[in-house]
Design an enzyme around this catalytic site. Structure first.
Site, short mmCIF file in Angstrom:
data_model
loop_
_atom_site.label_atom_id
_atom_site.label_comp_id
_atom_site.label_asym_id
_atom_site.label_seq_id
_atom_site.Cartn_x
_atom_site.Cartn_y
_atom_site.Cartn_z
N ARG A 115 10.15 8.02 -3.78
CA ARG A 115 10.04 6.57 -3.97
C ARG A 115 9.21 5.96 -2.84
O ARG A 115 9.39 6.34 -1.68
CB ARG A 115 11.44 5.94 -3.97
CG ARG A 115 12.01 5.83 -5.37
CD ARG A 115 13.42 5.36 -5.40
NE ARG A 115 13.76 4.21 -4.58
CZ ARG A 115 14.94 3.63 -4.59
NH1 ARG A 115 15.87 4.08 -5.40
NH2 ARG A 115 15.19 2.60 -3.82
N ARG A 152 15.11 12.55 -0.37
CA ARG A 152 15.41 12.20 -1.77
C ARG A 152 14.17 12.39 -2.64
O ARG A 152 13.06 12.09 -2.24
CB ARG A 152 15.87 10.74 -1.87
CG ARG A 152 15.95 10.30 -3.34
CD ARG A 152 16.69 9.04 -3.55
NE ARG A 152 16.16 7.90 -2.84
CZ ARG A 152 16.72 6.70 -2.85
NH1 ARG A 152 17.84 6.51 -3.53
NH2 ARG A 152 16.20 5.70 -2.18
N ARG A 200 15.19 -1.96 5.01
CA ARG A 200 16.15 -2.18 3.92
C ARG A 200 17.57 -2.28 4.47
O ARG A 200 18.35 -3.13 4.06
CB ARG A 200 16.07 -1.04 2.89
CG ARG A 200 14.82 -1.12 2.05
CD ARG A 200 14.52 0.19 1.37
NE ARG A 200 15.46 0.56 0.32
CZ ARG A 200 15.49 1.75 -0.26
NH1 ARG A 200 14.64 2.69 0.10
NH2 ARG A 200 16.35 2.00 -1.22
N LYS A 236 24.90 5.55 -4.84
CA LYS A 236 25.25 4.77 -6.04
C LYS A 236 24.59 5.37 -7.29
O LYS A 236 25.24 5.57 -8.31
CB LYS A 236 24.81 3.30 -5.87
CG LYS A 236 25.39 2.62 -4.65
CD LYS A 236 24.94 1.19 -4.52
CE LYS A 236 23.46 0.99 -4.32
NZ LYS A 236 22.92 1.53 -3.05
N ARG A 264 24.41 -8.03 -4.80
CA ARG A 264 24.10 -7.59 -3.45
C ARG A 264 24.18 -8.74 -2.45
O ARG A 264 23.95 -8.54 -1.26
CB ARG A 264 22.70 -7.03 -3.44
CG ARG A 264 22.64 -5.66 -2.86
CD ARG A 264 21.23 -5.20 -2.94
NE ARG A 264 21.09 -4.29 -4.04
CZ ARG A 264 20.42 -3.16 -3.95
NH1 ARG A 264 19.83 -2.81 -2.85
NH2 ARG A 264 20.33 -2.37 -4.98
#
Ligand code: AP5
Length: 225
Positions: free
Chosen positions: A161, A128, A172, A14, A89
């Site tokens: 992160r 990431r 998550r 996203k 969400r």
């Protein structure tokens, strides 16, 4: 006003795709995760509350995120629309967004769902990196910066992160994917959902998303007020 909701599990892409769509439509990106991370970095009461949930991979309570996100959306009121990344969400968030937009005679025009299998997402999150200044997204395996460890766009150091650790990523997914499916159903029922295969290379996913915006999707949800 064109309102596009970008849906997808954590790591689906996203944050990678939102700026591409925003540039194409000439509208800003409003990203709930960036908003919350800024509050955490500022040490505000919202940030302290949000961090309790984010660090465990849990969703921030609807009441809190709805209030904050809708304020943010209102603040972008002069724009011709917005790309919403990470909000809504849950079903309750989707309904709150519908009501807030309807108050101004607006609605969600497109919901784009980037779909990627769970195991690929866990691998993606491990590699990431994001830039510390503005959250630009990289991947050391599939989308590296030109200079290792530095952002191509603002030269700030790239960081990992804190919620990208594998156990947090799995939490998550477990917590956030089931309510996300309800949100997808909400927009499917409204006839405005397009599902895009997010396993393809970044450029191809972008093309598919842009094609969905150009073509429109599903049934006409009716005239605006
Ligand atoms: P948020 O920041 O929104 O995180 P997220 O939804 O978990 O999504 P991510 O940012 O992790 O992933 P993404 O889909 O943007 O993928 P990306 O483009 O980075 O939210 C963080 C937390 O805040 C939540 O866990 C929750 O606690 C809270 N929160 C936020 N919104 C909330 C809400 N509405 N309600 C309640 N709580 C909320 O890509 C991932 C990686 O893959 C990158 O390295 C990228 O380079 C790479 N990549 C992207 N596309 C491809 C591709 N096609 N092929 C190969 N690699 C790719």
């Amino acid at each position: 006003m064109t309102v596009v909701v970008l849906l997808g599990a954590p790591g689906a892409g996203k944050g990678t795709q939102a700026p591409v769509l925003a540039e194409q439509l000439g509208v800003p990106v409003l990203a709930s995760g960036d908003l919350l991370r800024a509050a955490v970095a500022a040490g505000s009461p919202l940030g302290v509350e949000a961090n309790r949930y984010m660090s465990r991979g849990q969703l921030v309570p609807d009441e809190t995120i709805v209030r904050i996100f809708l304020q943010h959306l209102k603040g972008a009121g002069d724009a011709d629309g917005a790309i919403l990344d990470g909000f809504p969400r849950t079903q309750a968030q989707a309904e709150a967004l519908d009501r807030a937009l309807a108050d101004h005679g607006d609605r969600v025009d497109h919901a784009l769902y980037i779909e990627v299998p769970l195991e690929e997402l866990v691998v993606r999150m491990a590699s990431r990196r994001i830039c510390s200044a503005n959250g630009h997204v990289y991947n050391v395996a599939t989308n590296p910066p030109r200079v290792a460890g530095r952002c191509d766009l603002d030269d700030s150091p790239l960081i990992q992160r804190p919620d990208d650790e594998e156990s947090t990523v799995r939490a998550r997914m477990a917590q956030q994917v089931p309510p996300l499916e309800e949100v997808a159903d909400h927009y499917r029922t409204a006839g405005i959902l397009t599902v895009v295969d997010g396993r393809r290379p970044i450029d191809e996913v972008a093309q598919a998303l842009l094609a969905a915006l150009t073509a429109g999707s599903g049934a006409d949800p009716g005239p605006r007020r």
